[in-house]
Design a protein around this motif. Structure first.
Motif, PDB file in Angstrom:
ATOM      1  N   SER A 231       1.108  -1.011  -0.172  1.00  0.00           N
ATOM      2  CA  SER A 231      -0.269  -0.224  -0.396  1.00  0.00           C
ATOM      3  C   SER A 231       0.716   1.242   0.001  1.00  0.00           C
ATOM      4  O   SER A 231       0.534   2.307  -0.719  1.00  0.00           O
ATOM      5  N   LYS A 232       1.822   1.226   0.894  1.00  0.00           N
ATOM      6  CA  LYS A 232       3.216   2.481   0.263  1.00  0.00           C
ATOM      7  C   LYS A 232       4.600   1.541   0.334  1.00  0.00           C
ATOM      8  O   LYS A 232       5.211   1.112   0.955  1.00  0.00           O
ATOM      9  N   PRO A 233       4.759   1.145  -1.096  1.00  0.00           N
ATOM     10  CA  PRO A 233       5.812   0.288  -1.799  1.00  0.00           C
ATOM     11  C   PRO A 233       7.120   0.988  -1.310  1.00  0.00           C
ATOM     12  O   PRO A 233       8.140  -0.047  -1.048  1.00  0.00           O
ATOM     13  N   LEU A 234       7.260   2.443  -1.547  1.00  0.00           N
ATOM     14  CA  LEU A 234       8.471   2.568  -1.539  1.00  0.00           C
ATOM     15  C   LEU A 234       8.987   3.188   0.230  1.00  0.00           C
ATOM     16  O   LEU A 234       8.208   4.328   0.350  1.00  0.00           O
TER      17      LEU A 234
ATOM     18  N   GLY B 184      22.688   0.359  -5.919  1.00  0.00           N
ATOM     19  CA  GLY B 184      21.226   0.349  -5.775  1.00  0.00           C
ATOM     20  C   GLY B 184      19.833   0.293  -6.605  1.00  0.00           C
ATOM     21  O   GLY B 184      20.281   0.874  -7.514  1.00  0.00           O
ATOM     22  N   ARG B 185      19.000  -0.443  -5.731  1.00  0.00           N
ATOM     23  CA  ARG B 185      17.707  -0.764  -6.323  1.00  0.00           C
ATOM     24  C   ARG B 185      16.367   0.484  -6.382  1.00  0.00           C
ATOM     25  O   ARG B 185      15.848   0.389  -5.418  1.00  0.00           O
ATOM     26  N   CYS B 186      16.308   0.437  -7.441  1.00  0.00           N
ATOM     27  CA  CYS B 186      14.300   1.212  -7.327  1.00  0.00           C
ATOM     28  C   CYS B 186      13.562   0.252  -7.583  1.00  0.00           C
ATOM     29  O   CYS B 186      13.834  -0.308  -8.643  1.00  0.00           O
TER      30      CYS B 186
ATOM     31  N   LEU C 289       8.757  -2.034 -10.236  1.00  0.00           N
ATOM     32  CA  LEU C 289       8.145  -3.926 -10.251  1.00  0.00           C
ATOM     33  C   LEU C 289       7.100  -3.574  -9.038  1.00  0.00           C
ATOM     34  O   LEU C 289       6.138  -4.561  -8.932  1.00  0.00           O
ATOM     35  N   ARG C 290       6.677  -2.937  -8.742  1.00  0.00           N
ATOM     36  CA  ARG C 290       5.586  -2.727  -6.911  1.00  0.00           C
ATOM     37  C   ARG C 290       4.611  -1.536  -8.428  1.00  0.00           C
ATOM     38  O   ARG C 290       3.567  -1.822  -7.485  1.00  0.00           O
ATOM     39  N   GLY C 291       4.196  -1.213  -9.650  1.00  0.00           N
ATOM     40  CA  GLY C 291       3.821  -0.780  -9.906  1.00  0.00           C
ATOM     41  C   GLY C 291       3.170   0.603  -9.738  1.00  0.00           C
ATOM     42  O   GLY C 291       2.655   0.964 -10.671  1.00  0.00           O
ATOM     43  N   VAL C 292       4.284   1.746  -9.984  1.00  0.00           N
ATOM     44  CA  VAL C 292       4.582   2.908  -9.540  1.00  0.00           C
ATOM     45  C   VAL C 292       5.244   2.556 -10.330  1.00  0.00           C
ATOM     46  O   VAL C 292       6.558   3.240 -11.080  1.00  0.00           O
TER      47      VAL C 292
ATOM     48  N   VAL D 233      26.885   0.416  -8.808  1.00  0.00           N
ATOM     49  CA  VAL D 233      26.017  -0.004  -9.733  1.00  0.00           C
ATOM     50  C   VAL D 233      24.089   0.228  -9.639  1.00  0.00           C
ATOM     51  O   VAL D 233      24.033   0.958  -8.546  1.00  0.00           O
ATOM     52  N   LEU D 234      23.438   0.701 -10.518  1.00  0.00           N
ATOM     53  CA  LEU D 234      22.201   1.449 -10.677  1.00  0.00           C
ATOM     54  C   LEU D 234      21.403   0.607 -10.972  1.00  0.00           C
ATOM     55  O   LEU D 234      21.744  -0.820 -12.347  1.00  0.00           O
ATOM     56  N   TYR D 235      19.779   0.026 -10.705  1.00  0.00           N
ATOM     57  CA  TYR D 235      18.759  -1.361 -10.644  1.00  0.00           C
ATOM     58  C   TYR D 235      17.635  -1.357 -10.663  1.00  0.00           C
ATOM     59  O   TYR D 235      16.823  -0.359  -9.090  1.00  0.00           O
ATOM     60  N   ALA D 236      16.824  -0.549 -12.103  1.00  0.00           N
ATOM     61  CA  ALA D 236      15.136  -0.963 -11.494  1.00  0.00           C
ATOM     62  C   ALA D 236      14.662  -1.937 -12.391  1.00  0.00           C
ATOM     63  O   ALA D 236      14.357  -1.859 -13.195  1.00  0.00           O
ATOM     64  N   PRO D 237      15.077  -3.551 -11.546  1.00  0.00           N
ATOM     65  CA  PRO D 237      13.925  -3.864 -11.802  1.00  0.00           C
ATOM     66  C   PRO D 237      12.372  -3.502 -12.114  1.00  0.00           C
ATOM     67  O   PRO D 237      11.586  -2.590 -11.458  1.00  0.00           O
TER      68      PRO D 237
END
Length: 270
Positions: free
Chosen positions: A120-123, A151-153, A157-160, A180-184
């Motif tokens: 409900s508040k994923p980040l 660092g992962r954002c 992945l969480r619908g945002v 390294v940067l990562y946005a699954p």
């Protein structure tokens, strides 16, 4: 066997040019198999490991994970990157404590994500998310370990699906010390190239599951590293469950014909 320092140096070198696949084993056997196939590094999978010990994803403990990381790191002669989830804490200082513990397992890299565990508040709030990366960086640097920090954002992945938010966070994570940067969850060529350009010259990890760009295409888009998350674990479970359901529901054993030859497994592990 390579030393831990050797593995960390090799891992850093892999991120300097080109594009490579870093597959995700779920136990020691699958890690050794991937090394046997010639992969230059592997990465743990939170979900794959959790299922292997009969837990749901995000339900393992820091004790579970550190034992798992130590076992895999000791078993293979290639670098291991850790899916360290949210650092197993919300507060930045506690993330730092847990990261320091993970570094001692022999890993060559680890990732910290900004998912709260609450859909409900994923980040995590932006400043807290940045502080958590900064704390991880400080813990890694405390003993000059040379471990690479990802660092992962988790937004996509969480619908945002807010690319401005993703770029803002990834660039902030880079400033806070992420190597390294990562946005699954990003998947289109436009999304991938946007992230790559925004964080350059920092390398970008791309998650590829059931479908996605090939190694060559991803490399042409500027991606440095491709991981597959729990895809290998799901594939292994698919074969197991299909054969088990056949036995349970039909009393037949035809699926065993699709099994990997035992003799080949014995050769690989001998």
């Amino acid at each position: 066997m390579l030393t831990t320092a050797d593995k960390r140096a090799a891992f850093k070198k892999l991120h300097e040019s080109g594009c490579f696949i870093i597959p995700n084993p779920f136990d020691v056997g699958s890690a050794k198999a991937l090394q046997h196939l010639g992969f230059k590094a592997v990465a743990s999978t939170s979900a794959g490991f959790a299922w292997a010990i009969a837990k749901a994803d995000n339900r393992v403990t820091v004790d579970d994970v550190c034992d798992h990381l130590a076992a895999i790191s000791a078993a293979v002669d290639i670098p291991v990157n850790a899916d360290f989830e949210d650092g197993f804490a919300h507060e930045a200082d506690k993330v730092g404590v847990n990261v320091a513990r993970a570094v001692k397992t022999g890993i060559a890299g680890l990732s910290i994500e900004d998912f709260t565990g609450d859909n409900s508040k994923p980040l995590f709030e932006r400043e807290l998310a940045i502080d958590r990366i900064r704390a991880a960086r400080q813990a890694i640097d405390a003993d000059n370990s040379g471990v690479l920090l990802t660092g992962r954002c988790e937004a996509f992945l969480r619908g945002v699906k807010d690319m401005k938010l993703v770029i803002d966070r990834l660039t902030a994570y880079a400033e806070a010390g992420a190597d390294v940067l990562y946005a699954p969850g990003i998947s289109t060529p436009e999304e991938i190239s946007t992230v790559v350009k925004a964080v350059a010259p920092r390398p970008v990890n791309l998650l590829v599951g059931a479908a996605g760009p090939s190694l060559k295409i991803a490399g042409d888009l500027g991606v440095r590293r491709i991981s597959v998350g729990a895809a290998l674990a799901r594939t292994a479970w698919a074969g197991f469950m299909k054969a088990s359901k056949e036995m349970a529901e039909q009393g037949t054993f035809a699926e065993f014909a699709n099994g990997y030859p035992g003799g080949e497994l014995n050769k690989m592990f001998s």
